[in-house]
Design an enzyme around this catalytic site. Structure first.
Site, PDB file in Angstrom:
ATOM      1  N   LYS A  14       0.827  -1.221   0.000  1.00 39.73           N
ATOM      2  CA  LYS A  14       0.000   0.000   0.000  1.00 39.73           C
ATOM      3  C   LYS A  14       0.859   1.269   0.000  1.00 39.73           C
ATOM      4  CE  LYS A  14      -2.048  -1.210   3.837  1.00 39.73           C
ATOM      5  NZ  LYS A  14      -1.370  -2.507   4.129  1.00 39.73           N
ATOM      6  N   ARG A  89      -9.483   0.482   9.873  1.00 38.19           N
ATOM      7  CA  ARG A  89      -9.016  -0.879  10.184  1.00 38.19           C
ATOM      8  C   ARG A  89     -10.093  -1.693  10.874  1.00 38.19           C
ATOM      9  NH1 ARG A  89      -3.368   0.212   8.882  1.00 38.19           N
ATOM     10  NH2 ARG A  89      -2.339  -1.393  10.054  1.00 38.19           N
ATOM     11  N   ARG A 126      11.660  -6.257   3.932  1.00 38.29           N
ATOM     12  CA  ARG A 126      11.471  -4.798   3.861  1.00 38.29           C
ATOM     13  C   ARG A 126      12.522  -4.092   4.718  1.00 38.29           C
ATOM     14  NH1 ARG A 126       5.798  -2.251   5.227  1.00 38.29           N
ATOM     15  NH2 ARG A 126       5.988  -3.464   7.131  1.00 38.29           N
ATOM     16  N   ARG A 159      11.681  -2.482  10.343  1.00 39.10           N
ATOM     17  CA  ARG A 159      10.654  -1.999  11.273  1.00 39.10           C
ATOM     18  C   ARG A 159      10.521  -2.992  12.414  1.00 39.10           C
ATOM     19  NH1 ARG A 159       5.405  -0.161   7.852  1.00 39.10           N
ATOM     20  NH2 ARG A 159       4.374  -1.399   9.464  1.00 39.10           N
TER      21      ARG A 159
HETATM   22  P1  AP5 Z   1       4.815  -1.680   1.764  1.00 38.42           P
HETATM   23  O1  AP5 Z   1       4.494  -0.726   0.667  1.00 38.42           O
HETATM   24  O2  AP5 Z   1       5.622  -1.208   2.915  1.00 38.42           O
HETATM   25  O3  AP5 Z   1       3.498  -2.448   2.240  1.00 38.42           O
HETATM   26  P2  AP5 Z   1       2.254  -1.930   3.070  1.00 38.42           P
HETATM   27  O4  AP5 Z   1       1.043  -2.589   2.531  1.00 38.42           O
HETATM   28  O5  AP5 Z   1       2.253  -0.444   3.157  1.00 38.42           O
HETATM   29  O6  AP5 Z   1       2.632  -2.610   4.456  1.00 38.42           O
HETATM   30  P3  AP5 Z   1       2.563  -2.087   5.944  1.00 38.42           P
HETATM   31  O7  AP5 Z   1       3.251  -3.158   6.760  1.00 38.42           O
HETATM   32  O8  AP5 Z   1       3.105  -0.696   6.090  1.00 38.42           O
HETATM   33  O9  AP5 Z   1       1.058  -2.096   6.213  1.00 38.42           O
HETATM   34  P4  AP5 Z   1       0.358  -2.133   7.555  1.00 38.42           P
HETATM   35  O10 AP5 Z   1      -1.016  -1.803   7.149  1.00 38.42           O
HETATM   36  O11 AP5 Z   1       0.514  -3.354   8.353  1.00 38.42           O
HETATM   37  O12 AP5 Z   1       1.195  -1.084   8.417  1.00 38.42           O
HETATM   38  P5  AP5 Z   1       0.936   0.420   8.844  1.00 38.42           P
HETATM   39  O13 AP5 Z   1       2.199   1.143   8.704  1.00 38.42           O
HETATM   40  O14 AP5 Z   1      -0.292   0.949   8.185  1.00 38.42           O
HETATM   41  O15 AP5 Z   1       5.569  -2.920   1.052  1.00 38.42           O
HETATM   42  C1  AP5 Z   1       6.016  -4.019   1.835  1.00 38.42           C
HETATM   43  C2  AP5 Z   1       7.347  -4.529   1.251  1.00 38.42           C
HETATM   44  O16 AP5 Z   1       7.127  -5.073  -0.050  1.00 38.42           O
HETATM   45  C3  AP5 Z   1       8.406  -3.433   1.053  1.00 38.42           C
HETATM   46  O17 AP5 Z   1       9.663  -4.004   1.317  1.00 38.42           O
HETATM   47  C4  AP5 Z   1       8.309  -3.062  -0.434  1.00 38.42           C
HETATM   48  O18 AP5 Z   1       9.532  -2.593  -0.945  1.00 38.42           O
HETATM   49  C5  AP5 Z   1       7.924  -4.408  -1.029  1.00 38.42           C
HETATM   50  N1  AP5 Z   1       7.086  -4.294  -2.217  1.00 38.42           N
HETATM   51  C6  AP5 Z   1       6.039  -3.446  -2.415  1.00 38.42           C
HETATM   52  N2  AP5 Z   1       5.476  -3.661  -3.609  1.00 38.42           N
HETATM   53  C7  AP5 Z   1       6.159  -4.695  -4.160  1.00 38.42           C
HETATM   54  C8  AP5 Z   1       6.053  -5.407  -5.381  1.00 38.42           C
HETATM   55  N3  AP5 Z   1       5.122  -5.140  -6.286  1.00 38.42           N
HETATM   56  N4  AP5 Z   1       6.913  -6.419  -5.610  1.00 38.42           N
HETATM   57  C9  AP5 Z   1       7.843  -6.734  -4.716  1.00 38.42           C
HETATM   58  N5  AP5 Z   1       8.021  -6.121  -3.541  1.00 38.42           N
HETATM   59  C10 AP5 Z   1       7.181  -5.109  -3.268  1.00 38.42           C
HETATM   60  O19 AP5 Z   1       0.555   0.234  10.370  1.00 38.42           O
HETATM   61  C11 AP5 Z   1       1.524  -0.148  11.325  1.00 38.42           C
HETATM   62  C12 AP5 Z   1       0.889  -0.174  12.699  1.00 38.42           C
HETATM   63  O20 AP5 Z   1       0.392   1.140  13.037  1.00 38.42           O
HETATM   64  C13 AP5 Z   1      -0.324  -1.102  12.847  1.00 38.42           C
HETATM   65  O21 AP5 Z   1       0.053  -2.443  13.108  1.00 38.42           O
HETATM   66  C14 AP5 Z   1      -1.050  -0.434  14.033  1.00 38.42           C
HETATM   67  O22 AP5 Z   1      -0.411  -0.761  15.247  1.00 38.42           O
HETATM   68  C15 AP5 Z   1      -0.824   1.040  13.766  1.00 38.42           C
HETATM   69  N6  AP5 Z   1      -1.918   1.618  12.953  1.00 38.42           N
HETATM   70  C16 AP5 Z   1      -1.829   2.166  11.712  1.00 38.42           C
HETATM   71  N7  AP5 Z   1      -3.027   2.587  11.276  1.00 38.42           N
HETATM   72  C17 AP5 Z   1      -3.903   2.288  12.266  1.00 38.42           C
HETATM   73  C18 AP5 Z   1      -5.308   2.448  12.397  1.00 38.42           C
HETATM   74  N8  AP5 Z   1      -6.068   2.974  11.437  1.00 38.42           N
HETATM   75  N9  AP5 Z   1      -5.886   2.030  13.549  1.00 38.42           N
HETATM   76  C19 AP5 Z   1      -5.159   1.489  14.546  1.00 38.42           C
HETATM   77  N10 AP5 Z   1      -3.825   1.297  14.480  1.00 38.42           N
HETATM   78  C20 AP5 Z   1      -3.207   1.696  13.336  1.00 38.42           C
END
Ligand code: AP5
Length: 214
Positions: A14, A89, A126, A159
């Site tokens: 994402k 979420r 990552r 991370r």
């Molecule tokens: P990446 O783009 O980083 O993936 P992502 O979907 O953004 O993954 P996240 O882990 O950031 O999502 P998440 O929803 O768990 O975490 P968030 O930060 O929102 O890509 C992943 C990897 O793949 C990278 O290495 C990239 O280079 C590679 N890649 C990408 N595309 C590719 C492709 N096509 N081919 C090959 N490789 C590829 O949330 C983190 C924490 O914050 C949560 O656990 C929670 O504790 C808190 N939080 C955030 N939002 C909320 C909310 N709304 N409510 C409550 N808690 C929240």
């Protein structure tokens, strides 16, 4: 105003896809994960509270995330469109978000899908820049210089929620609390499903072939 919600499990891409779309369309992107991580880094009261949940892979309390999201949306209201990554979420957050949309806002939920094997591989390899948050993958999207960010030369780190046991918990929360929102969104808003397998270029091409605002 146009809102595109980037939706999908941890590690599907994402943040990576969102950055490309944001530059192509000139829409700002608001990532709740990034905003929370910034707060953790700065040691703000919100960051200190959030860190407790994030390092275990749990969701941060709804109100805390919503407040930071609203502040950012208010600032960006003058633009044509906004990309939202990481919110909602759970069903409570979906109701909260619906509460801030105006009648003439147009909303799309972009639902990215792939298998768990792909997600685990993407998350395990990552690395992010400690300084600017740029995202890399050691095999698929590597930095030019080993261990350093292409953008700012900052140090690349893993991370602390990308450890295997935390990844498992994040995937479990996605399955139990977040994925069920698809049903809610398909009744209220437009849902577009995008195959997130393959290279970043292939995924972007798939998105560009869709007539989003038909
Ligand atoms: P990446 O783009 O980083 O993936 P992502 O979907 O953004 O993954 P996240 O882990 O950031 O999502 P998440 O929803 O768990 O975490 P968030 O930060 O929102 O890509 C992943 C990897 O793949 C990278 O290495 C990239 O280079 C590679 N890649 C990408 N595309 C590719 C492709 N096509 N081919 C090959 N490789 C590829 O949330 C983190 C924490 O914050 C949560 O656990 C929670 O504790 C808190 N939080 C955030 N939002 C909320 C909310 N709304 N409510 C409550 N808690 C929240």
């Amino acid at each position: 105003m146009r809102f595109i919600i980037l939706f999908g499990p941890p590690g599907i891409g994402k943040g990576t896809i969102g950055k490309v779309l944001s530059e192509k369309w000139n829409y700002p992107i608001i990532s709740t994960g990034d905003v929370l991580r910034e707060n953790v880094k700065k040691g703000t009261p919100a960051g200190l509270k959030a860190e407790f949940f994030m390092k275990k892979g749990e969701l941060v309390p709804d109100e805390l995330v919503f407040e930071t999201l609203c502040e950012r949306i208010k600032k960006e209201r003058s633009t044509e469109g906004i990309l939202i990554d990481g919110f909602p979420r759970n069903i409570k957050q979906a109701h909260m978000l619906d509460g801030i949309f105006a009648n003439n806002d147009r909303i799309i939920l972009m639902n990215f899908i792939s298998s768990d094997d792909v997600l685990i591989e993407r998350l395990s390899l990552r690395r992010i820049c400690k300084n600017c948050g740029a995202i890399y993958h050691l095999k698929n999207i590597p930095p030019k210089k080993n261990g350093r960010c292409d953008v700012c030369d900052g140090e690349l780190i893993q991370r602390n929620d990308d450890r295997p046991e935390v990844i498992a918990r994040r995937l479990e929360i996605f399955r139990n609390e977040t994925r069920p929102l698809l049903d809610y969104y398909s009744k209220k808003h437009r849902v577009i499903t995008v195959d997130a397998n393959g290279s970043l270029e292939e995924i972007i091409k798939r998105i560009e072939e869709i007539d989003l605002w038909e």
